[in-house]
Design a protein around this motif. Structure first.
Motif, PDB file in Angstrom:
ATOM      1  N   PRO A  40       0.918  -1.215   0.126  1.00 50.30           N
ATOM      2  CA  PRO A  40       0.134   0.201  -0.062  1.00 50.30           C
ATOM      3  C   PRO A  40       0.882   1.467   0.110  1.00 50.30           C
ATOM      4  O   PRO A  40       2.148   1.387   0.332  1.00 50.30           O
ATOM      5  N   TYR A  46      -9.191   3.218  -2.809  1.00 49.35           N
ATOM      6  CA  TYR A  46      -9.855   1.924  -3.032  1.00 49.35           C
ATOM      7  C   TYR A  46     -11.472   2.205  -3.478  1.00 49.35           C
ATOM      8  O   TYR A  46     -12.106   3.016  -2.869  1.00 49.35           O
ATOM      9  N   LEU A  65      -6.588   5.903   1.010  1.00 53.12           N
ATOM     10  CA  LEU A  65      -5.669   5.598   2.026  1.00 53.12           C
ATOM     11  C   LEU A  65      -4.786   6.658   2.566  1.00 53.12           C
ATOM     12  O   LEU A  65      -4.067   7.502   1.779  1.00 53.12           O
ATOM     13  N   ARG A  67      -2.961   6.350   5.900  1.00 52.33           N
ATOM     14  CA  ARG A  67      -1.856   5.704   6.417  1.00 52.33           C
ATOM     15  C   ARG A  67      -2.127   4.114   6.674  1.00 52.33           C
ATOM     16  O   ARG A  67      -3.231   3.953   6.564  1.00 52.33           O
ATOM     17  N   PHE A  68      -0.929   3.340   7.095  1.00 57.22           N
ATOM     18  CA  PHE A  68      -1.172   2.003   7.255  1.00 57.22           C
ATOM     19  C   PHE A  68      -0.357   1.441   8.080  1.00 57.22           C
ATOM     20  O   PHE A  68       0.856   2.241   8.412  1.00 57.22           O
ATOM     21  N   THR A  69      -0.386   0.580   8.896  1.00 58.72           N
ATOM     22  CA  THR A  69       0.340  -0.058   9.605  1.00 58.72           C
ATOM     23  C   THR A  69       0.583  -1.588   9.410  1.00 58.72           C
ATOM     24  O   THR A  69       0.166  -1.995   8.229  1.00 58.72           O
ATOM     25  N   SER A  72      -3.319  -2.707   9.931  1.00 56.53           N
ATOM     26  CA  SER A  72      -4.372  -2.030   9.940  1.00 56.53           C
ATOM     27  C   SER A  72      -4.241  -0.885   8.773  1.00 56.53           C
ATOM     28  O   SER A  72      -3.018  -0.562   8.415  1.00 56.53           O
ATOM     29  N   SER A  73      -5.476  -0.338   8.042  1.00 59.39           N
ATOM     30  CA  SER A  73      -5.180   0.637   7.213  1.00 59.39           C
ATOM     31  C   SER A  73      -6.315   1.619   7.265  1.00 59.39           C
ATOM     32  O   SER A  73      -7.458   1.359   8.106  1.00 59.39           O
ATOM     33  N   PHE A  75      -8.613   5.173   6.522  1.00 60.39           N
ATOM     34  CA  PHE A  75      -8.883   5.960   5.245  1.00 60.39           C
ATOM     35  C   PHE A  75      -9.768   6.938   5.496  1.00 60.39           C
ATOM     36  O   PHE A  75     -10.447   7.234   6.282  1.00 60.39           O
ATOM     37  N   SER A 103     -11.258   2.809   9.742  1.00 62.29           N
ATOM     38  CA  SER A 103     -10.209   1.795   9.587  1.00 62.29           C
ATOM     39  C   SER A 103     -10.571   0.382   9.483  1.00 62.29           C
ATOM     40  O   SER A 103     -11.486   0.092   9.643  1.00 62.29           O
ATOM     41  N   ARG A 106      -5.983  -5.487   7.375  1.00 68.36           N
ATOM     42  CA  ARG A 106      -5.468  -6.124   6.359  1.00 68.36           C
ATOM     43  C   ARG A 106      -6.220  -7.295   5.886  1.00 68.36           C
ATOM     44  O   ARG A 106      -6.666  -7.460   4.702  1.00 68.36           O
TER      45      ARG A 106
END
Length: 131
Positions: A40, A46, A65, A67-69, A72-73, A75, A103, A106
């Protein structure tokens, strides 16, 4: 003999290059979707399709999007549904609600790529647009 081989190579090299570029661009939509899910980037959009009750025509909703970890993502959702999966984002400068964050894990995102049995709305992640 060496000159003849070199001459043939120069003759066919542009064609070979064009074929390689075309083959690289022929990544299927599913492969591209899975690649973007695995890698990502902030700013990805998305595209989610769903079928409102009582209709046969899909509607679309976009999520950008932020941020993401690792698991998790996060939006910014669109302010409204959109009529198609390929609207011009340039013509919709205020489409995303920057005051709202949704959120998804994944795993949830991967599940959205396939139709789920019993899902009355037929929610499906159909594309990830990277511009």
């Amino acid at each position: 003999m060496k000159n003849q081989s070199s001459s043939r190579l120069r003759y066919f090299l542009p064609s070979i290059f064009v074929w390689l570029v075309l083959l690289a661009g022929c990544q299927s939509a599913e492969e591209k979707l899975q690649d973007h899910l695995s890698n990502p980037k902030a700013g990805d959009v998305y595209v989610v399709s769903y079928q409102p009750a009582g209709t046969t025509k899909p509607s679309y909703f976009y999520y950008q999007l932020v941020r993401f970890t690792a698991d998790s993502s996060f939006f910014h959702p669109a302010r409204r549904e959109v009529p198609s999966a390929d609207i011009s984002l340039e013509k919709e400068p205020n489409l995303f609600n920057s005051d709202d964050i949704k959120s998804f894990s994944r795993q949830e995102l991967r599940e959205f790529t396939q139709a789920q049995q019993g899902d009355a709305y037929k929610i499906l992640l159909t594309a990830i647009r990277r511009e």
